[in-house]
Design a protein around this motif. Structure first.
Motif, PDB file in Angstrom:
ATOM      1  N   GLU A  98      47.767  -6.772 -24.612  1.00  0.00           N
ATOM      2  CA  GLU A  98      46.800  -6.468 -23.614  1.00  0.00           C
ATOM      3  C   GLU A  98      46.953  -7.204 -22.294  1.00  0.00           C
ATOM      4  OE1 GLU A  98      43.270  -6.578 -27.292  1.00  0.00           O
ATOM      5  OE2 GLU A  98      43.943  -8.759 -26.472  1.00  0.00           O
ATOM      6  N   MET A 102      46.814  -5.804 -18.663  1.00  0.00           N
ATOM      7  CA  MET A 102      45.643  -6.114 -17.592  1.00  0.00           C
ATOM      8  C   MET A 102      46.704  -6.716 -16.332  1.00  0.00           C
ATOM      9  SD  MET A 102      43.684  -9.854 -17.855  1.00  0.00           S
ATOM     10  CE  MET A 102      44.887 -10.858 -17.845  1.00  0.00           C
ATOM     11  N   THR A 171      40.778 -14.581 -12.986  1.00  0.00           N
ATOM     12  CA  THR A 171      40.849 -13.859 -14.309  1.00  0.00           C
ATOM     13  C   THR A 171      42.275 -14.043 -14.872  1.00  0.00           C
ATOM     14  OG1 THR A 171      39.437 -12.082 -13.879  1.00  0.00           O
ATOM     15  CG2 THR A 171      40.823 -11.660 -15.645  1.00  0.00           C
TER      16      THR A 171
END
Length: 233
Positions: A98, A102, A171
């Motif tokens: 993941e 990303m 983020t």
């Protein structure tokens, strides 16, 4: 005479793990624990006892707790009420996949934007960060590895800053991506090959070429993923 317990102490951690003279005791304790976490001397998920670190570094409880608090904020240490501290567990294969998905979605695009906005001052900042990573001073491999992990995080964060998209930057930062990834495998290949890939990224920035920067960043992230996949075998 200042001691390890005085608030303005000028002690630091020497090669033997004992505290010697320096400007910031908490910073030195933090650096020492960080290096042990990066090099897996403190294993993922293992308990970290304040008393044992007090004995190892010959300091009081206060700088140890302050350093652990900072590491907790970086996602490397967890604190449980009435139990104490432990090293964060290693990321799972699913989490690893993941994170890289990303990164591949966000960082190449951000690198292209940064290249389009590149100027001499920004390029100098990135060259300095890359230069710090390439230095091989000292004989402590753990310290060099942990320094590289931090400088790599700074290098990528600066690129995100220069892309002028603060949400992407935040983020990635909040995931503590680099620290968790570097803990997967303590090996020189992780750093040596990354340096060559950083050179390609910097070359694209030097030409202010968004397409080349995007491609160089994509290749770097894919190769980083492939280097670390054996950690899950």
């Amino acid at each position: 005479m200042q001691t390890a317990n005085s608030p303005d102490t000028t002690e630091t951690i020497g090669a033997a793990g004992r505290i010697q003279r320096s400007n910031s005791l908490v910073e030195d304790v933090y650096e020492a624990i960080f290096a042990q976490l990066m090099a897996l001397k403190i294993a993922p998920g293992s308990r970290i006892t304040v008393d044992s670190l007090v004995k190892e570094f010959n300091v009081s409880h206060t700088p140890i707790r302050e350093a652990l608090g900072r590491l907790e904020g970086e996602g490397l240490v967890l604190k449980t009420h009435l139990i104490g501290y432990r090293a964060a567990p290693q990321i799972t294969r699913r989490r690893f996949d993941e994170l890289y998905e990303m990164r591949l979605l966000l960082e190449p695009h951000a690198a292209a934007k940064a290249a389009a906005a590149m100027d001499e001052a920004k390029l100098s900042t990135l060259l300095e960060a890359a230069g710090v990573m390439s230095r091989r001073e000292g004989k402590d491999d753990r310290l060099r590895y942990s320094n590289f992990a931090r400088q790599d995080a700074i290098f990528h964060d600066k690129i995100m800053e220069f892309s002028e998209n603060e949400l992407i930057r935040e983020t990635l930062s909040h995931q503590h991506t680099h620290f968790h990834i570097f803990r997967l495998m303590y090996h020189s290949r992780v750093t040596e090959e990354a340096l060559d890939e950083h050179e390609a990224i910097l070359a694209a920035f030097g030409r202010a070429d968004p397409d080349a920067a995007q491609e160089a960043m994509r290749v770097h992230i894919e190769h980083s993923r492939d280097r670390l996949l054996p950690a899950f075998d």
